[in-house]
Design a protein around this motif. Structure first.
Motif, short mmCIF file in Angstrom:
data_model
loop_
_atom_site.label_atom_id
_atom_site.label_comp_id
_atom_site.label_asym_id
_atom_site.label_seq_id
_atom_site.Cartn_x
_atom_site.Cartn_y
_atom_site.Cartn_z
N ARG A 170 0.84 -1.20 0.00
CA ARG A 170 0.00 0.00 0.00
C ARG A 170 0.87 1.25 0.00
O ARG A 170 0.59 2.23 -0.70
CB ARG A 170 -0.94 0.00 1.20
CG ARG A 170 -2.12 -0.95 1.07
CD ARG A 170 -3.26 -0.58 1.99
NE ARG A 170 -2.96 -0.78 3.39
CZ ARG A 170 -3.22 -1.90 4.07
NH1 ARG A 170 -3.76 -2.93 3.46
NH2 ARG A 170 -2.95 -1.99 5.35
N LYS A 171 1.95 1.22 0.79
CA LYS A 171 2.86 2.37 0.84
C LYS A 171 3.58 2.54 -0.50
O LYS A 171 3.77 3.67 -0.98
CB LYS A 171 3.88 2.22 1.96
CG LYS A 171 4.76 3.47 2.13
CD LYS A 171 5.68 3.38 3.30
CE LYS A 171 6.39 4.70 3.55
NZ LYS A 171 6.96 5.33 2.36
N LEU A 172 4.00 1.44 -1.11
CA LEU A 172 4.66 1.52 -2.41
C LEU A 172 3.76 2.18 -3.45
O LEU A 172 4.21 3.03 -4.22
CB LEU A 172 5.06 0.12 -2.89
CG LEU A 172 6.39 -0.43 -2.38
CD1 LEU A 172 6.56 -1.89 -2.82
CD2 LEU A 172 7.56 0.41 -2.87
N TYR B 152 2.32 7.25 -6.64
CA TYR B 152 1.42 8.29 -7.15
C TYR B 152 1.62 9.65 -6.48
O TYR B 152 1.12 10.66 -6.97
CB TYR B 152 -0.04 7.85 -6.97
CG TYR B 152 -0.50 6.84 -7.98
CD1 TYR B 152 -1.08 7.24 -9.18
CD2 TYR B 152 -0.35 5.48 -7.75
CE1 TYR B 152 -1.52 6.31 -10.11
CE2 TYR B 152 -0.77 4.54 -8.68
CZ TYR B 152 -1.35 4.96 -9.86
OH TYR B 152 -1.76 4.04 -10.77
N THR B 153 2.35 9.68 -5.38
CA THR B 153 2.50 10.93 -4.63
C THR B 153 3.05 12.09 -5.45
O THR B 153 2.50 13.20 -5.39
CB THR B 153 3.36 10.69 -3.37
OG1 THR B 153 2.64 9.86 -2.47
CG2 THR B 153 3.71 12.00 -2.68
N SER C 286 -0.03 18.09 -9.29
CA SER C 286 -1.33 18.41 -9.90
C SER C 286 -2.25 19.15 -8.94
O SER C 286 -3.07 19.98 -9.36
CB SER C 286 -2.03 17.14 -10.37
OG SER C 286 -1.25 16.46 -11.32
N MET C 287 -2.12 18.86 -7.65
CA MET C 287 -3.05 19.42 -6.67
C MET C 287 -2.38 20.40 -5.71
O MET C 287 -3.02 20.89 -4.78
CB MET C 287 -3.71 18.28 -5.89
CG MET C 287 -4.45 17.30 -6.77
SD MET C 287 -5.24 15.97 -5.84
CE MET C 287 -5.86 14.94 -7.17
N HIS D 291 0.46 15.02 2.57
CA HIS D 291 -0.94 15.14 2.19
C HIS D 291 -1.20 14.41 0.87
O HIS D 291 -2.20 13.69 0.72
CB HIS D 291 -1.31 16.62 2.06
CG HIS D 291 -2.77 16.88 1.98
ND1 HIS D 291 -3.30 18.15 1.95
CD2 HIS D 291 -3.83 16.04 1.90
CE1 HIS D 291 -4.62 18.07 1.86
NE2 HIS D 291 -4.96 16.81 1.82
N ALA D 292 -0.27 14.57 -0.08
CA ALA D 292 -0.42 13.93 -1.39
C ALA D 292 -0.40 12.41 -1.25
O ALA D 292 -1.13 11.70 -1.95
CB ALA D 292 0.70 14.38 -2.33
N GLY D 293 0.44 11.89 -0.35
CA GLY D 293 0.49 10.46 -0.13
C GLY D 293 -0.81 9.91 0.41
O GLY D 293 -1.26 8.82 0.03
N GLN D 294 -1.44 10.66 1.29
CA GLN D 294 -2.73 10.24 1.84
C GLN D 294 -3.82 10.28 0.77
O GLN D 294 -4.64 9.36 0.65
CB GLN D 294 -3.10 11.13 3.02
CG GLN D 294 -2.15 10.98 4.20
CD GLN D 294 -2.24 12.13 5.19
OE1 GLN D 294 -2.92 13.14 4.94
NE2 GLN D 294 -1.57 11.99 6.33
#
Length: 200
Positions: free
Chosen positions: A128-130, A135-136, A142-143, A149-152
């Motif tokens: 899940r972390k990988l 995608y982070t 993009s955001m 925060h991006a990882g979450q």
């Protein structure tokens, strides 16, 4: 008839592919040293020579099954760093190219919610972390979010990503509709983040 000779690398790959097929067809809880020996038509001794324990076998099988998906997804994300909608849409198309059993096995691995003390749950958390880390960067850009925060957000998006796959599996929607919904969802997610950033 004698089994053709295989060197150590080829033999280990054969065992891992056999283990992956067991998981694809019957699920993770059926994978064991004995089932691998039986399906692979090899001795238990050979299995134990390649894997220290069933936990080691599970972890190595997960890695083997996950590697192709991870590598291809990484290539897509690197190739489309400027468009998160295109990147994630293409990433989902990669998932569509996998056999149904493999997709369900990977989903079972990633969505495991058993006790944190089990070896399988440790493997699940690692992958899940990988995926989140994969995608982070594009989500952060993009955001306009910091890495944590991006990882979450990455994992929340991935849950919808795999949720779409589950709807396909349940014959609730088609692959084409799943892609449309993912695109719609991400476009609005990005737009909402931009409005929030501008307001602050």
């Amino acid at each position: 008839m004698a089994r053709p000779y295989m060197n150590k690398i080829a033999r280990r790959k054969m065992l891992l592919e056999t283990a992956a097929v067991i998981v694809d067809e019957y699920g993770w809880n059926t994978l064991s040293m004995i089932s691998l020996a039986e399906h692979g038509k090899v001795s238990r001794q050979l299995v134990y020579q390649n894997f220290d324990s069933v936990n080691d076998l599970t972890e190595q099988t997960a890695s083997y099954m996950f590697e192709k998906l991870y590598t291809q997804t990484h290539e897509v994300l690197v190739s489309h760093t400027d468009d998160i909608v295109v990147a994630i849409t293409k990433a989902q198309q990669i998932l569509f190219s996998f056999p149904e059993g493999r997709v369900q096995a990977l989903w079972a691995l990633l969505s495991d919610n058993t006790s944190h003390n089990t070896p399988f749950s440790a493997v699940s958390r690692r992958y899940r972390k990988l995926i989140s880390d994969l995608y982070t960067p594009i989500i952060s850009r993009s955001m306009n979010l910091d890495a944590q925060h991006a990882g979450q957000v990455a994992w929340l998006l991935m849950m919808s990503f795999w949720g779409g796959q589950q709807l396909i599996h349940d014959n609730t929607i088609s692959q084409a509709r799943s892609l449309e919904l993912i695109q719609w969802y991400i476009e609005r997610f990005v737009a909402g983040c931009k409005i929030s950033n501008e307001a602050s």
